[in-house]
Design a protein around this motif. Structure first.
Motif, PDB file in Angstrom:
ATOM      1  N   ILE A 151       0.874  -1.409  -0.231  1.00 51.44           N
ATOM      2  CA  ILE A 151       0.045  -0.003  -0.008  1.00 51.44           C
ATOM      3  C   ILE A 151       0.983   1.249  -0.016  1.00 51.44           C
ATOM      4  N   LYS A 152       0.683   2.118  -0.997  1.00 45.41           N
ATOM      5  CA  LYS A 152       1.405   3.232  -1.114  1.00 45.41           C
ATOM      6  C   LYS A 152       0.664   4.242  -2.117  1.00 45.41           C
ATOM      7  N   SER A 153       0.782   5.534  -2.076  1.00 43.93           N
ATOM      8  CA  SER A 153       0.225   6.343  -2.653  1.00 43.93           C
ATOM      9  C   SER A 153       0.102   6.120  -4.365  1.00 43.93           C
ATOM     10  N   SER A 154       1.387   5.564  -4.798  1.00 44.54           N
ATOM     11  CA  SER A 154       1.376   5.492  -6.150  1.00 44.54           C
ATOM     12  C   SER A 154       0.786   4.296  -6.573  1.00 44.54           C
ATOM     13  N   ASN A 155       0.065   3.422  -5.564  1.00 40.79           N
ATOM     14  CA  ASN A 155      -0.646   2.217  -6.109  1.00 40.79           C
ATOM     15  C   ASN A 155      -2.146   2.722  -5.780  1.00 40.79           C
ATOM     16  N   ILE A 156      -2.568   3.804  -5.573  1.00 39.65           N
ATOM     17  CA  ILE A 156      -3.842   4.194  -5.483  1.00 39.65           C
ATOM     18  C   ILE A 156      -4.371   5.052  -6.607  1.00 39.65           C
ATOM     19  N   LEU A 157      -5.170   4.583  -7.598  1.00 36.86           N
ATOM     20  CA  LEU A 157      -5.404   5.187  -8.608  1.00 36.86           C
ATOM     21  C   LEU A 157      -6.802   5.894  -8.414  1.00 36.86           C
ATOM     22  N   GLY A 193       9.963   3.188   3.524  1.00 42.38           N
ATOM     23  CA  GLY A 193       8.997   4.364   3.895  1.00 42.38           C
ATOM     24  C   GLY A 193       7.514   3.885   4.120  1.00 42.38           C
ATOM     25  N   TYR A 194       6.931   2.985   3.485  1.00 40.03           N
ATOM     26  CA  TYR A 194       5.695   2.327   3.501  1.00 40.03           C
ATOM     27  C   TYR A 194       5.566   1.106   4.349  1.00 40.03           C
ATOM     28  N   CYS A 195       6.677   0.417   4.127  1.00 39.93           N
ATOM     29  CA  CYS A 195       6.719  -0.781   4.910  1.00 39.93           C
ATOM     30  C   CYS A 195       6.969  -0.944   6.430  1.00 39.93           C
ATOM     31  N   ASP A 196       6.030  -1.645   6.921  1.00 41.29           N
ATOM     32  CA  ASP A 196       6.060  -2.079   8.325  1.00 41.29           C
ATOM     33  C   ASP A 196       7.449  -2.329   8.833  1.00 41.29           C
ATOM     34  N   GLU A 208      -1.911  -6.002  10.020  1.00 43.58           N
ATOM     35  CA  GLU A 208      -1.580  -4.822  10.464  1.00 43.58           C
ATOM     36  C   GLU A 208      -0.383  -4.191   9.958  1.00 43.58           C
ATOM     37  N   SER A 209       0.307  -5.056   9.090  1.00 42.83           N
ATOM     38  CA  SER A 209       1.438  -4.206   8.067  1.00 42.83           C
ATOM     39  C   SER A 209       0.828  -3.334   7.152  1.00 42.83           C
ATOM     40  N   ASP A 210      -0.550  -3.740   6.610  1.00 42.95           N
ATOM     41  CA  ASP A 210      -1.125  -3.077   5.607  1.00 42.95           C
ATOM     42  C   ASP A 210      -1.793  -1.732   6.418  1.00 42.95           C
ATOM     43  N   VAL A 211      -1.946  -1.823   7.688  1.00 42.10           N
ATOM     44  CA  VAL A 211      -2.440  -0.771   8.428  1.00 42.10           C
ATOM     45  C   VAL A 211      -1.436   0.283   8.502  1.00 42.10           C
ATOM     46  N   TYR A 212      -0.136  -0.206   8.733  1.00 43.23           N
ATOM     47  CA  TYR A 212       1.054   0.833   9.009  1.00 43.23           C
ATOM     48  C   TYR A 212       1.240   1.416   7.670  1.00 43.23           C
ATOM     49  N   SER A 213       1.243   0.583   6.517  1.00 42.35           N
ATOM     50  CA  SER A 213       1.373   1.361   5.147  1.00 42.35           C
ATOM     51  C   SER A 213       0.541   2.417   4.938  1.00 42.35           C
TER      52      SER A 213
END
Length: 749
Positions: A151-157, A193-196, A208-213
């Motif tokens: 999960i990161k801003s570049s993977n959100i379209l 930066g995004y990775c738990d 919870e790793s996705d929650v962190y990202s």
């Protein structure tokens, strides 16, 4: 590749891809990623030409066949309005290409530092992404928990309406819902930066790793900058630790995006930043679930929007004038701060008048009993919003009350707010909201009766007496009230005051009717029906008692929403708009045989319904097992029934005793009437136009329903329930004779 056989209907020819992209021409190139280059183009489909995005695999970039196949499988199983849709794929001549719905605005990272992307838009994007992740983390029986892992801003379209679409499932991992750590890896993957950090350190991957990202993305949108800094093409700094420290040291102001800071309502920013900080907590156990994140972000969005609505609806000059009359001087530096004070409520007239504003900009006025109640003794009160209350006996009292600030052309309910003190403390505990009063206007010759009590969060009881439409700010009412006519004698009644509260414009329309209308609107729109269907729809169809015939996914969606019989006709199953399972069980499963007559009714979904013989109470006991419920979902439980022909048998409150509470709650099987005051104080008794918890509703199918309780399923989807409905009213004059019960419906909230 034989496993791709089930996806053959998505396969397209390379020639069609080349035609749409001008043979992968430069003018069609719209982006690059870890998978390869992305092109746009119009693809000719059976229902017309459509702009789509083509992601072309480049094995030199590190991703290959496994990620390609995983993307096909995952996006075919997991469908949500905030997940990118896979439309087609192509495997031909050493080319591997995925075809997605086209997100015309590109990826979110392009807009992080763009002041044109407003705070409200950012909040809506966050809510959408959170709902998608909650969908992935909240599985059904055939929909495994999915951890995205990148999960990161570049993977959100973003599409043309700024609707977010989570993309790139090449690194995702699926696992059972009840498994704490889904996978253990020797080499963790993800974006710096995004990775738990705990995932990197321990190799344990969890949801919870996705929650962190996602928490990092929240901070990016709040701060207006990416979570990392590059210099000369090299990563020089990750900002997450600094953001966390600024929040902990109350230095949030230093990092908030200054270009949109003025747009941010302080309550909204506070709620948003609090949940964002919890997401990036170093401890996994301290991070919220995605369901909690969704709830908090929705609150932040509501807090942001409420002040905008108030600025449009409320008369600002009038609000400033009212604030100037407050008992204690008010301190505010902006319209937002003024509205916040008014939403919470302020004192006027030396603390004997409480005034507040609702979200529609309408004024609620409450007059202290010390100002409007006669025939009582004034006493100090610790738990009242006023410093004093009036103590009255059950002999009754008179109210002479006038209003000063009501909003014109708004329908108000006149409420009495009070508490009852009983000689027996055990009776006081057990009575709950099971109380009543009689009352009349001074120029009336007969008394009205009301047992329509609700309990405020602070323990005070509220009984509505009348409704009227205000034609001006000021009104006068003279009312005689007898608060209790009980077999259990009370010693006194503590009256807090008389409240004038705007009626919420909600109807008694049943949710099935609403869902039907929503469904009809949806059926008439152009949407991806495959995406609208729940992931486990093939299994749901297999449960049907009778063969289900359908030709299009549109028809199947309609069938699933309407519902069908399962378990040899013993239960009714349907799906909600949120794709959760909703079902009804028949009366034969939870009513005792000796107190009920079993008969058939053509309008019932089940073979038999129960009709009460002559009982003053009945119990409901059942256990719903996992396959019929969506796990970790809050359900509301509704009794589906038809009242007896002699409505007077059950006109008063029914005492509802449940296993989870020592106190009964009042519900009604017949909608209590509220007297309507007309122009010449003429009245007619009508059903209240607003929704009150514990009141019944008429369903579209002609049956009635009343909510009994709410509960949340466990991780495998089980609910157990036991409660008793006691039909003996305070004078012992009615029972359930002739009451017909069809079943219990459990509906996801």
């Amino acid at each position: 590749m034989s496993f791709l056989g089930e996806f053959d209907h998505l396969k397209i020819k390379l020639q069609d891809v080349k035609l749409a992209t001008d043979d992968f021409g430069r003018t069609k190139l719209i982006g690059r990623g870890g998978f390869g280059q992305v092109y746009k183009g119009e693809l000719s489909l059976p229902n017309g030409r459509k702009m789509v995005a083509f992601k072309r695999l480049d094995r030199r970039l590190g991703q290959g066949n496994p990620e390609f196949y995983k993307e096909i499988m995952m996006l075919s199983k997991y469908k949500h309005e905030n997940l990118v849709s896979l439309m087609h794929y192509c495997i031909e001549d050493d080319e591997m290409i995925l075809v997605y719905e086209y997100a015309s605005r590109g990826s979110l990272d392009r807009y992080i530092g763009d002041a044109n992307l407003t705070w409200s838009q950012r909040l809506k994007i966050c809510v959408g992404v959170a709902r998608a992740l909650n969908f992935l983390h909240d599985p059904t029986e055939t929909h495994q928990r999915l951890i995205h892992r990148d999960i990161k801003s570049s993977n959100i379209l973003l599409d043309d309406k700024w609707t977010p679409k989570v993309s790139d499932f090449g690194l995702s991992k699926a696992g059972p819902a009840n498994q704490l750590h889904t996978y253990v890896f020797s080499n963790a993957v993800g974006t710096p930066g995004y990775c738990d950090p705990l995932y990197f350190e321990t190799g344990f991957l969890s949801k919870e790793s996705d929650v962190y990202s996602f928490g990092v993305v929240l901070f990016e949108l709040m701060c207006g900058k990416m979570c990392f800094e590059y210099q000369n093409g090299r990563l020089t700094q990750i900002l997450v630790n600094n953001w966390r420290k600024c929040y902990e040291e109350n230095r949030l102001d230093e990092i908030v995006f200054r270009d949109i800071k003025k747009q941010m309502q302080s309550d909204s920013l506070s709620t948003f930043s609090r949940v964002a900080y919890r997401c990036i907590n170093k401890s996994r156990e301290e991070r919220p679930t995605m369901a909690e994140v969704v709830k908090e972000l929705e609150i932040a969005l509501e807090q942001q929007e409420v002040y905008k609505n108030l600025e449009k609806k409320a008369n600002l000059e009038e609000m400033i004038k009212i604030a100037s009359q407050a008992t204690a001087p008010l301190s505010y530096g902006s319209h937002e701060q003024l509205f916040r004070l008014l939403l919470k409520g302020i004192f006027l007239d030396d603390g004997t008048l409480w005034l507040s504003l609702n979200k529609n900009g309408e004024i609620c006025e409450m007059v202290s009993a010390t100002k409007c109640v006669s025939w009582g003794v004034r006493e100090l009160a610790e738990d009242s919003r006023f410093s004093n209350v009036v103590m009255c006996t059950y002999n009754g009292f008179k109210v002479k009350v006038f209003t000063r600030f009501l909003t014109p052309h708004v329908t108000y309910t006149i409420n009495i707010v009070f508490k009852i003190t009983f000689q027996n403390s055990e009776v006081e505990k057990s009575i709950g909201t099971y109380v009543s009063c009689t009352y009349k206007l001074d120029n009336d010759t007969h008394y009205l009766y009301s047992s329509n009590a609700n309990m405020r969060e602070d323990g005070w009881l509220v009984i509505p007496l009348y409704q009227f439409t205000s034609n001006q700010k000021t009104h006068n009412f003279n009312i005689t009230i007898f608060p209790l006519l009980l077999n259990w004698h009370s010693t006194q009644c503590s009256v807090e005051g008389i409240e004038f509260r705007p009626v919420e414009n909600e109807t008694h329309e049943d949710p099935e009717h609403k869902n039907t209308k929503d469904m009809q609107l949806t059926l008439n729109s152009r949407i991806n029906w495959e995406k609208k269907l729940p992931a486990e729809y093939t299994d749901l169809i297999k449960w049907s008692t009778y063969s289900i015939q359908w030709t299009t996914k549109k028809e199947l969606y309609s069938i699933l929403r309407k519902g069908f019989l399962i378990d040899n006709g013993e239960k009714w199953l349907s799906i909600s708009k949120s794709m959760k399972k909703r079902f009804m069980i028949p009366a034969t499963e939870f009513l005792s045989n000796e107190k009920w007559i079993w008969k058939s009714l053509p309008e019932s979904r089940f073979k038999q319904v129960g009709e009460s013989r002559d009982s003053d109470e009945f119990s409901v006991t059942f256990e719903i097992k996992s396959k019929l419920l969506s796990p970790q979902t809050t359900y509301s439980c509704h009794l589906i029934y038809k009242p007896p022909e002699n409505h007077s048998l059950i006109e008063g409150p029914i005492a509802l005793f449940s296993q989870s509470s020592h106190f009964p709650r009042s519900i009604y099987l017949i909608v209590p009437h509220i007297a309507i005051i007309g122009d010449q104080t003429s009245r007619e008794e009508l059903n209240p136009s607003h929704k009150i918890k514990g009141h019944p509703k008429v369903r579209k199918d002609g049956w009635m329903e009343v909510e009994l309780w709410e509960d949340t399923t466990d991780t495998i989807g089980t609910i157990r329930a036991y409660f008793t409905l006691n039909g003996m009213d305070i004078d012992g004059e009615y029972n359930f004779l002739g009451l017909v019960i069809q079943g219990i419906e459990l509906r996801p909230l």
